[in-house]
Write an enzyme that holds these catalytic residues in place. Structure first.
Site, PDB file in Angstrom:
ATOM      1  CG  HIS A   1       6.151  11.933-106.227  1.00 57.75           C
ATOM      2  ND1 HIS A   1       6.677  12.055-107.490  1.00 57.75           N
ATOM      3  CD2 HIS A   1       6.843  12.792-105.448  1.00 57.75           C
ATOM      4  CE1 HIS A   1       7.634  12.957-107.469  1.00 57.75           C
ATOM      5  NE2 HIS A   1       7.766  13.421-106.245  1.00 57.75           N
TER       6      HIS A   1
ATOM      7  CG  ASP B   1      10.759  13.287-104.055  1.00 55.58           C
ATOM      8  OD1 ASP B   1      10.472  13.753-105.166  1.00 55.58           O
ATOM      9  OD2 ASP B   1      10.206  13.657-103.009  1.00 55.58           O
TER      10      ASP B   1
ATOM     11  CG  ASP C   1       7.098  17.317-105.977  1.00 53.56           C
ATOM     12  OD1 ASP C   1       6.543  18.359-105.607  1.00 53.56           O
ATOM     13  OD2 ASP C   1       7.944  16.734-105.282  1.00 53.56           O
TER      14      ASP C   1
ATOM     15  CG  HIS D   1      11.626  16.894-108.876  1.00 57.94           C
ATOM     16  ND1 HIS D   1      10.964  15.855-109.477  1.00 57.94           N
ATOM     17  CD2 HIS D   1      11.281  16.844-107.582  1.00 57.94           C
ATOM     18  CE1 HIS D   1      10.243  15.214-108.579  1.00 57.94           C
ATOM     19  NE2 HIS D   1      10.414  15.801-107.417  1.00 57.94           N
TER      20      HIS D   1
END
Length: 1039
Positions: A259, A261, A371, A576
């Site tokens: 993951h 970001d 997430d 997000h």
């Protein structure tokens, strides 16, 4: 033969722990033998730059001699190292590594290509130079290591989420060559797994003792200084792990995952390099482990890698072809699940799925959003409309109050759409392959008996890094071991196919997936949220006007490429950690630049489309007044005059069309409705009355009365006042920009104004207004104009705040003379109800919720709606409607929300239901003002409408050119049912339509979706909150 001794659990366990410890007894234990002979590199030199340079440019710079331990920086700079090395001849036949340790993230370049990421926090501190050094292999090499002056999770000053330390310095603490002992590594892996089983299964478990005794016996037979003893120890391990579990064992589908970001505690530009560092390491693992499958989401990140690292991107495409690299998610980025509009969510999939199809040959079949901070009840319908029926996330495991009751279930959305949903029961997307995590996955599973399969996502995440060889070795070794669940290296497709095959007993969750945490993200970074709402509107308007220009002019070129670029910028900002406001200052500044670009280019495209609409029309030069909403509007509009002044006019513009601006001589026509009256009383209070509503403001600007004139019904609760600003202390437990805690409600302090600060602004007629100043605190102040227009069913509050606070929360409250156990909030393509009471823990966990353009509190026959133009945080408790305005968190951006803010909210009392009273249309009207666009030539002399609808229950949300190049004269229309009803709707158009056909959200034609045209009208049937898309093939205009 040695005499067996009585085993003591703790001493035996600790004996094995010390044997593999990196801290204790490394002079004689096994861990201390992982690396053998070592030697320093021949030469180390460096070059420091504030820029992120491409490799070809960086290696041309002047490098200066450097040594281990030198400091470099500051934060966000880059230090390039040239590493010259010679492998000793004596190491032939052995595995040789470059050992490199730094507190900055590194990327190794070899022969002009990136080959591996080096991240101490991600357990990647060595690069394999040769798996087995051959006689003919080169001994001398020059490598480059690109080191970012930031760590895996940024450079927070004092804590992870603190604002970055701009002066932080970094260093390389190790740079050497060493022999790596693969046999030692393999023994360490199995000993750690045996330890994990001994501890995880517990002292009352037979298999636990078997694991511990096996590990103890391995220590007995293994002499770290005598490699020939390793095979005997390994044989003991093989005997243990060769004992398999039964047929009923739970199966874990282990997938490599990383993951990343897209921006968070580091800027967008650094994410580009994080992708390269992480994915090139995954490529290495795929090369060495043919059974390893790596999943990867976010089309934007792949596009970045394609642009900056084309060689790496080609390798990813190759591994995708053989099934080891699996794109997932189907979206442009892993977006926020609450705040983006319904259309923006559709575009996430439209841009993402088209990218994956074009670049990797197929679309994604799973929506992957592990997430984000909650999930809209319209996502199931949007997913299915984009070809996806499977969903994976895990964020609801973060719930602060209630444990979500399922890990595998069907999720039913607002319209009844259902998707198969899976939360990895280990409650993480960054597993490391330990026995503890494997056992936790089975123990946590809340759907035991209903399904026997779970996802196990392994690899360092958030800041990237991804899986390691050690993680893979652990999982491969566990495989099918008695005492543990079965572990198989798998893919999302295999996981969901297994879940689908046994889905008959699964439960269904209906409605939104509300995260009981991070509800401060509905309000943090107000300027980003305002930019999001404005730019969604601009792109909507540009697409509509460009579509109308396309329909009316054969010469007009629809700006498809420019719009795609602008949409992708907006979608990027909907990541997000960006639109929720949980990012550092650098990211917020980049986001604001993106919005500035969208506004600037969008306004140019609006002007271009307006010019095309005016081409060839008779009439005087002037203004074109455009209505971009699908219903006729009569409103007061400020029209520009020479010299920069404005004059008010009452204009009527047809549905999705235009009208000429009234001539200056007719700016004050006869008004069919009652004009606005403005009266200031001797006590300083002001009354505004337009015959529909009567507004009374007390001398400090608070709302003392709001009456629906026709019925005389008062909307404000008896003995209370509305438009009451309130301040709260806002100190969360940890996640500053993310969280507002329930206890903030205990610190409510109404802001009291000064008497005689209220003054009349506009004195009536077409518009009446009053304004006042309010000192919120010694450091912050507010000014507000309360505006009522002729014929308007709501009163507007134009607000300007100069905000300079720390850990304070500003809201505005309206106590309503309404009683209801639930309030209604707008979401994407619809609305839903939430409780106004705190009966259960599920109810009070929703003390702060999100909405879009409106919320409403109604009882039978009457209600009060609160509209807004850029806010998302809200609540209704009891009879008090509260709109969240501004927060003041200090991490991860120490300056978040400081400065000047402008926003508007509006209050609308209504008779009957909010649907029949027109609340939905009123909120659209507030957010989509009429456009007064300069006409470069003569403006059209007559009004014109492109589309209209037969029922107010249906909203025509989007009109744009179809995506496919072959469909250049085809329009895509998207409509939704907004009331929550079954309804038939006629779509009327004045365009010359050749063919009409239904399609999905990806604009793929429905084979049975042909729609008959009757008198330029189409009949569409809707169920509650259904979204429908259709393609209109246009005839070519004659011009």
């Amino acid at each position: 033969m040695a005499t067996p001794v009585l085993k003591h659990w703790r001493t035996t366990l600790e004996r094995v722990e010390k044997f593999v410890s990196p801290l204790y007894f490394t002079d004689c234990n096994l861990r201390g033998r992982l690396f053998g002979d070592s030697c320093p590199v021949d030469a180390l030199s460096s070059f420091l730059t504030p820029e992120r340079l491409p490799y070809e440019e960086a290696i041309q710079q002047n490098f200066s001699p450097a040594q281990v331990g030198d400091s470099f920086g500051p934060t966000w700079w880059t230090c390039w190292f040239r590493v010259e090395l010679t492998i000793p001849e004596a190491w032939v036949g052995q595995e040789v590594h470059l050992r490199w340790e730094s507190d900055g993230e590194g990327l190794v370049w070899r022969d002009g290509e990136p080959v591996q990421g080096l991240t101490k926090e991600g357990e990647k501190t060595s690069y394999v130079l040769n798996e087995r050094l051959g006689e003919g292999d080169p001994r001398s090499l020059t490598l480059y290591v690109e080191v970012a002056c930031s760590g895996l999770l940024g450079a927070g000053k004092g804590s992870m989420i603190a604002a970055p330390d701009p002066e932080k310095m970094f260093q390389v603490s190790r740079a050497e060559l060493a022999v790596f002992h693969q046999d030692v590594h393999k023994l360490l892996v199995v000993l750690e797994l045996l330890l994990g089983m001994a501890k995880g299964l517990g002292e009352d478990n037979q298999r636990s003792f078997q694991a511990l005794y096996t590990a103890n016996q391995m220590v007995n037979v293994c002499d770290p200084a005598q490699p020939k003893t390793f095979s005997v120890a390994q044989a003991l391990a093989c005997q243990f792990f060769g004992q398999h579990g039964g047929e009923s064992q739970h199966t874990l589908h282990a997938m490599g995952h990383c993951h990343i970001d897209t921006a968070w505690l580091w800027p967008f530009e650094e994410t580009v390099r994080k992708c390269a560092r992480s994915w090139v390491t995954a490529v290495q693992l795929m090369e060495r482990n043919p059974e390893f499958i790596f999943v990867c989401s976010q089309a934007q990140q792949l596009l970045w890698v394609k642009s900056h690292y084309p060689g790496l991107y080609t390798r990813l495409q190759e591994f995708a072809c053989c099934g080891q690299f699996v794109p997932v998610g189907g979206t442009w980025v892993e977006m926020d699940g609450n705040l983006p509009s319904g259309e923006a969510m559709v575009r996430q999939f439209l841009q993402g799925q088209n990218f994956f199809l074009q670049e990797f040959g197929k679309m994604c079949s799973e929506f992957w959003l592990p997430d984000t901070f909650g999930y809209s009840a319209q996502l199931p319908q949007i997913m299915l409309g984009c070809g996806i029926g499977r969903f994976l996330t895990q964020k609801l495991s973060w719930n602060l109050v209630n444990s979500f009751p399922h890990h595998t279930f069907f999720w039913e959305g607002l319209d009844g759409s259902r998707v198969l949903t899976h939360f990895p029961p280990g409650n993480s997307y960054g597993m490391q392959g330990s026995v503890e995590e494997v056992l936790k996955t089975v123990t946590n599973n809340r759907d035991k008996g209903r399904t026997n399969h779970s996802a196990f996502l392994f690899g360092f995440g958030d800041g990237g890094g991804g899986p390691t060889q050690t993680m893979l070795d652990r999982l491969k070794r566990l495989g099918n071991t008695d005492g543990l669940p079965r572990v198989q290296l798998s893919s999302p497709g295999r996981l969901f196919s297994a879940l689908e095959s046994t889905s008959g007993q699964l439960c269904t969750w209906v409605g939104e997936l509300f995260l009981e945490l991070h509800n401060g993200t509905y309000t943090s970074q107000a300027q980003i949220k305002k930019g999001n709402r404005e730019c969604e509107r601009i792109l909507h308007d540009v697409e509509l006007l460009s579509s109308l220009a396309l329909a009316r002019s054969a010469q007009f070129l629809y700006p498809a490429a420019q719009l795609q670029c602008l949409w992708r910028l907006l979608l990027l900002n909907q990541f997000h950690d960006v639109v929720p406001g949980s990012c550092i200052q650098l990211v917020a500044e980049d986001a604001m630049c993106h919005y500035k670009d969208i506004r600037s280019h969008g306004n140019k495209l609006l002007s271009t489309a307006a010019a095309a609409l005016c081409a060839g029309e008779p009439g005087p030069e002037g203004l074109l007044v455009v209505n971009t909403l699908p219903w006729k509007r009569t409103e007061v509009l400020a029209l520009p005059k020479p010299g920069g002044a404005h004059s008010l006019a009452l204009v009527t513009v047809p549905s999705m069309g235009f009208a000429p601006a009234p001539a200056p001589t007719s700016l004050q026509p006869l008004v069919p409705q009652q004009p606005v009256f403005v009266v200031q009383e001797p006590d300083g209070s002001v009354t505004l009355d337009n015959g529909i509503i009567r507004v009374r403001l007390d001398p400090t600007g608070r709302l003392s009365s709001l009456v629906l004139v026709a019925s005389g019904r008062e909307a404000i609760a008896e003995g209370a006042v509305g438009n009451q600003f309130v301040l709260f202390d806002d100190v969360p437990l940890y996640w500053d920009a993310w969280d507002v805690m329930d206890y903030h409600l205990e610190t409510r302090r109404p802001v009291l104004g000064q008497v005689r600060t209220l003054a009349v602004g506009t004195e009536g007629g077409l518009r009446g207004s009053a304004w006042f100043l309010l000192q919120l605190s010694p450091n912050s102040r507010l000014s507000q104009e309360v505006v009522l227009d002729v014929g308007c069913p709501y009163v507007r509050f134009h607000t300007e705040v100069h905000w300079h606070e720390a850990h304070k929360f500003l809201k505005v409250e309206f106590p309503a003379r309404v009683q209801s156990p639930q309030a209604t909030y707008e979401i994407q393509f619809g609305h839903l109800q939430r409780p106004t009471h705190y009966n259960t823990s599920w109810d009070w966990a929703r003390f702060e919720v999100w909405t879009h353009r409106w919320m409403d509190l109604s009882e039978h026959g009457f209600g009060l709606a609160l509209l807004n133009d850029c806010k998302y945080g809200a609540s209704v408790h009891g009879n008090v409607l509260s709109l969240s305005l501004l927060r003041a968190p200090k991490a991860p951006d120490a300056f978040a929300d400081m400065g000047r803010h402008e926003f508007t909210y509006a209050l609308m009392p209504h008779k009957g239901s909010f649907q029949d009273a027109g609340v939905i249309r009123a909120a659209y009207t507030l957010n989509f003002p009429l456009l007064a666009l300069p006409a470069p030539g003569p403006a059209p002399a007559a009004a014109w409408s492109a589309f209209s609808l037969s029922t107010p229950a249906v909203v025509l949300e989007t009109v744009k050119q179809a995506e496919a190049p072959a469909e250049s004269r085809t329009l895509l229309l998207r409509l939704y049912e907004a009331y929550g009803s079954h309804v038939d709707c006629w779509l009327h158009t004045s365009l010359l339509v050749q063919e009409a056909v239904l399609c999905d959200f990806l604009e793929r034609r429905d084979p049975a979706g042909q729609l008959p045209l009757s008198d330029a009208s189409l009949k569409l049937t809707f169920s509650p909150f259904q979204v429908r898309s259709l393609l209109l093939v246009l005839q070519t205009p004659s011009d």
